[in-house]
Design an enzyme around this catalytic site. Structure first.
Site, PDB file in Angstrom:
ATOM      1  N   ASN A   1      -6.381  -6.706   4.557  1.00  0.00           N
ATOM      2  CA  ASN A   1      -4.998  -7.065   4.222  1.00  0.00           C
ATOM      3  C   ASN A   1      -5.011  -8.273   3.295  1.00  0.00           C
ATOM      4  O   ASN A   1      -6.068  -8.817   2.966  1.00  0.00           O
ATOM      5  CB  ASN A   1      -4.193  -7.348   5.494  1.00  0.00           C
ATOM      6  CG  ASN A   1      -2.695  -7.421   5.219  1.00  0.00           C
ATOM      7  OD1 ASN A   1      -2.146  -6.565   4.511  1.00  0.00           O
ATOM      8  ND2 ASN A   1      -2.023  -8.433   5.739  1.00  0.00           N
ATOM      9  N   LYS A   2      -3.841  -8.683   2.902  1.00  0.00           N
ATOM     10  CA  LYS A   2      -3.687  -9.797   1.959  1.00  0.00           C
ATOM     11  C   LYS A   2      -4.536 -11.005   2.366  1.00  0.00           C
ATOM     12  O   LYS A   2      -4.620 -11.350   3.550  1.00  0.00           O
ATOM     13  CB  LYS A   2      -2.204 -10.168   1.898  1.00  0.00           C
ATOM     14  CG  LYS A   2      -1.831 -11.271   0.948  1.00  0.00           C
ATOM     15  CD  LYS A   2      -2.293 -11.023  -0.475  1.00  0.00           C
ATOM     16  CE  LYS A   2      -1.754  -9.715  -1.031  1.00  0.00           C
ATOM     17  NZ  LYS A   2      -2.489  -9.283  -2.244  1.00  0.00           N
TER      18      LYS A   2
ATOM     19  N   ARG B   1      -5.023  -0.331  -8.832  1.00  0.00           N
ATOM     20  CA  ARG B   1      -5.260  -1.308  -7.763  1.00  0.00           C
ATOM     21  C   ARG B   1      -6.407  -0.760  -6.908  1.00  0.00           C
ATOM     22  O   ARG B   1      -6.290   0.350  -6.381  1.00  0.00           O
ATOM     23  CB  ARG B   1      -4.022  -1.493  -6.855  1.00  0.00           C
ATOM     24  CG  ARG B   1      -2.713  -1.952  -7.486  1.00  0.00           C
ATOM     25  CD  ARG B   1      -2.623  -3.431  -7.825  1.00  0.00           C
ATOM     26  NE  ARG B   1      -2.949  -4.396  -6.811  1.00  0.00           N
ATOM     27  CZ  ARG B   1      -2.084  -4.929  -5.938  1.00  0.00           C
ATOM     28  NH1 ARG B   1      -0.830  -4.556  -5.937  1.00  0.00           N
ATOM     29  NH2 ARG B   1      -2.488  -5.846  -5.084  1.00  0.00           N
TER      30      ARG B   1
ATOM     31  N   ASP C   1      -3.812  -2.825   3.954  1.00  0.00           N
ATOM     32  CA  ASP C   1      -4.047  -1.979   2.781  1.00  0.00           C
ATOM     33  C   ASP C   1      -5.123  -0.937   3.019  1.00  0.00           C
ATOM     34  O   ASP C   1      -5.243   0.026   2.266  1.00  0.00           O
ATOM     35  CB  ASP C   1      -4.411  -2.843   1.578  1.00  0.00           C
ATOM     36  CG  ASP C   1      -3.245  -3.744   1.219  1.00  0.00           C
ATOM     37  OD1 ASP C   1      -3.090  -4.801   1.864  1.00  0.00           O
ATOM     38  OD2 ASP C   1      -2.458  -3.355   0.349  1.00  0.00           O
TER      39      ASP C   1
ATOM     40  N   ALA D   1       0.796  -1.232   0.000  1.00  0.00           N
ATOM     41  CA  ALA D   1       0.000   0.000   0.000  1.00  0.00           C
ATOM     42  C   ALA D   1       0.839   1.297   0.000  1.00  0.00           C
ATOM     43  O   ALA D   1       0.605   2.182  -0.834  1.00  0.00           O
ATOM     44  CB  ALA D   1      -0.971  -0.038   1.175  1.00  0.00           C
TER      45      ALA D   1
HETATM   46  O1  MRU Z   1      -1.092  -7.243  -3.275  1.00  0.00           O
HETATM   47  P1  MRU Z   1       0.035  -6.562  -2.567  1.00  0.00           P
HETATM   48  O2  MRU Z   1       1.314  -7.327  -2.641  1.00  0.00           O
HETATM   49  O3  MRU Z   1       0.192  -5.125  -2.955  1.00  0.00           O
HETATM   50  O4  MRU Z   1      -0.460  -6.618  -1.051  1.00  0.00           O
HETATM   51  C1  MRU Z   1       0.344  -6.111  -0.032  1.00  0.00           C
HETATM   52  C2  MRU Z   1      -0.163  -6.382   1.325  1.00  0.00           C
HETATM   53  O5  MRU Z   1      -1.208  -6.955   1.542  1.00  0.00           O
HETATM   54  C3  MRU Z   1       0.637  -5.825   2.432  1.00  0.00           C
HETATM   55  O6  MRU Z   1       0.605  -6.652   3.557  1.00  0.00           O
HETATM   56  C4  MRU Z   1       0.033  -4.454   2.739  1.00  0.00           C
HETATM   57  O7  MRU Z   1       0.058  -3.627   1.607  1.00  0.00           O
HETATM   58  C5  MRU Z   1       0.698  -3.779   3.828  1.00  0.00           C
HETATM   59  S1  MRU Z   1       2.117  -3.010   3.211  1.00  0.00           S
HETATM   60  C6  MRU Z   1       3.038  -2.258   4.272  1.00  0.00           C
END
Ligand code: MRU
Length: 364
Positions: A253-254, A90, A243, A55
């Site tokens: 989050n992911k 995104r 995120d 993010a």
């Molecule tokens: O799909 P991505 O790789 O952009 O997802 C990232 C994540 O989910 C991270 O854990 C999140 O952005 C936190 S970043 C400091």
């Protein structure tokens, strides 16, 4: 943070003072390569194709993308075009919108001939601010790790993390990793369980790589291992990134983060989320109902890419031809499962009150 012992950030303005350098994260961990973004299309492509991801870094890249766009055309129409192009790259990470709004506010009322300089300056500030914020997150999170270490009699503190919320996902330090790096640098014994994080493997490819570059002891685990480790007291604390955090403290989050939070709750393991304040979206309350979840291409699930025994990088299909595939990029962990939010202003309750008290100017 360090790459081959050299301090580096994830995004910078190149020596020409115009183009923007970044790390191509799609070729890590087997190759370290940098790329140069020369215009708006390059910036949008880098975000969409996940050459940059995470993010905060998505936000910083978008900020420089606006500067690159204005260099070619500093009109209001070009500014709007840049915003419209970048915002759709995104959908889930709110830092993208935050950065675009910041850039728009900085240049909108400026004369055209001033806009390029103002835009580069604001983008640089956004990047610098991210570094400062993450360092502060590291200092606050360090206290949590030190409190656990004090009870472990010299045994390493075992931290579990998911995805990559490391310095590669930010401009420097990372969010979830900032407390880890602070602890390591201070000599606190620490070991990290790294969730591989299917399907893009950000844990196996990125978190493991950057922890290794810094010398932090770590073990990569298949995504489904965390619950077992927690049942056997092998996880002292879980720290993940995010995120988007809603006004009531729900955490997006992911994909897979929610399941780790459930397992942590069941086993009494503290579950913390590290976040810079631009990740808070005060316009959204119920994260499950309101946050748009990015759905990504089936090929991320059907194929895996890696290094062959003779050193070639190859992709192989692991799913039968013809099987349907779903690829949700993120999930939402309700605030009730979150022990605390580690922010630049301290460790907060994951609640409306906790967030509004710490960030009254944003909550308003
Ligand atoms: O799909 P991505 O790789 O952009 O997802 C990232 C994540 O989910 C991270 O854990 C999140 O952005 C936190 S970043 C400091």
């Amino acid at each position: 943070m360090k790459v081959n012992g050299q301090h580096t950030r994830t995004i910078w303005v190149e020596a020409d003072g115009v183009t923007v350098g970044t790390i191509d994260q799609t070729v890590l961990p087997h190759r370290y390569a940098t790329i140069t973004l020369g215009d708006l299309a390059d910036a949008a492509h880098a975000i969409k194709s996940m050459q940059v991801r995470g993010a905060p870094l998505i936000g910083a890249t978008a900020a420089y993308g606006v500067a690159l766009a204005l260099r070619q055309d500093a009109s209001d129409a070009a500014l709007e075009r840049a915003y419209a192009t970048l915002i759709v790259t995104r959908p889930t990470a709110i830092n993208l919108k935050w950065a675009l709004d910041e850039m728009t506010a900085a240049v909108r009322n400026r004369a055209r001939e001033e806009r390029v300089a103002v835009a580069y300056r604001r983008a640089r500030e956004i990047a610098d601010q991210d570094v400062e914020i993450n360092a502060a997150i590291g200092r606050h999170g360090l206290q949590l790790i030190e409190a656990i270490a004090a009870k472990k009699g010299g045994e390493p503190v075992n931290v579990l993390t998911h995805c990559n919320a490391g310095w590669l996902a930010t401009v420097d330090w990372g969010t979830a990793t900032a407390p880890i790096y602070h602890a390591y640098d201070k000599g606190v014994p620490i070991h990290v369980w790294v969730d591989e994080t299917r399907p893009r493997n950000q844990g196996a490819s990125l978190t493991a790589w950057e922890l290794g570059q810094h010398g932090v002891e770590h073990t990569v685990i298949p995504d489904n291992t965390g619950g077992h480790l927690m049942q056997h007291a092998q996880v002292d604390i879980a720290i993940v990134g995010t995120d988007r955090v809603t006004a009531q403290g729900d955490v997006c989050n992911k994909i897979g983060t929610y399941l780790k939070a459930l397992a942590a709750k069941d086993n009494g393991v503290p579950f913390y989320v590290a976040l810079p304040s631009p990740t808070i979206d005060f316009t959204v309350n119920d994260g499950v109902k309101e946050i748009p979840i990015e759905q990504r291409g089936a090929e991320e699930v059907t194929t895996m890419t890696g290094k062959t025994a003779d050193g070639r990088i190859e992709s192989v299909r692991i799913v039968p031809d013809g099987s349907n595939v779903a690829n949700y990029g993120f999930d939402v962990t309700p605030a009730r499962l979150v022990t605390g939010l580690i922010t630049e202003r301290g460790v907060l309750a994951a609640s409306r009150e906790g967030l509004a008290k710490a960030f009254p100017e944003r909550a308003a």
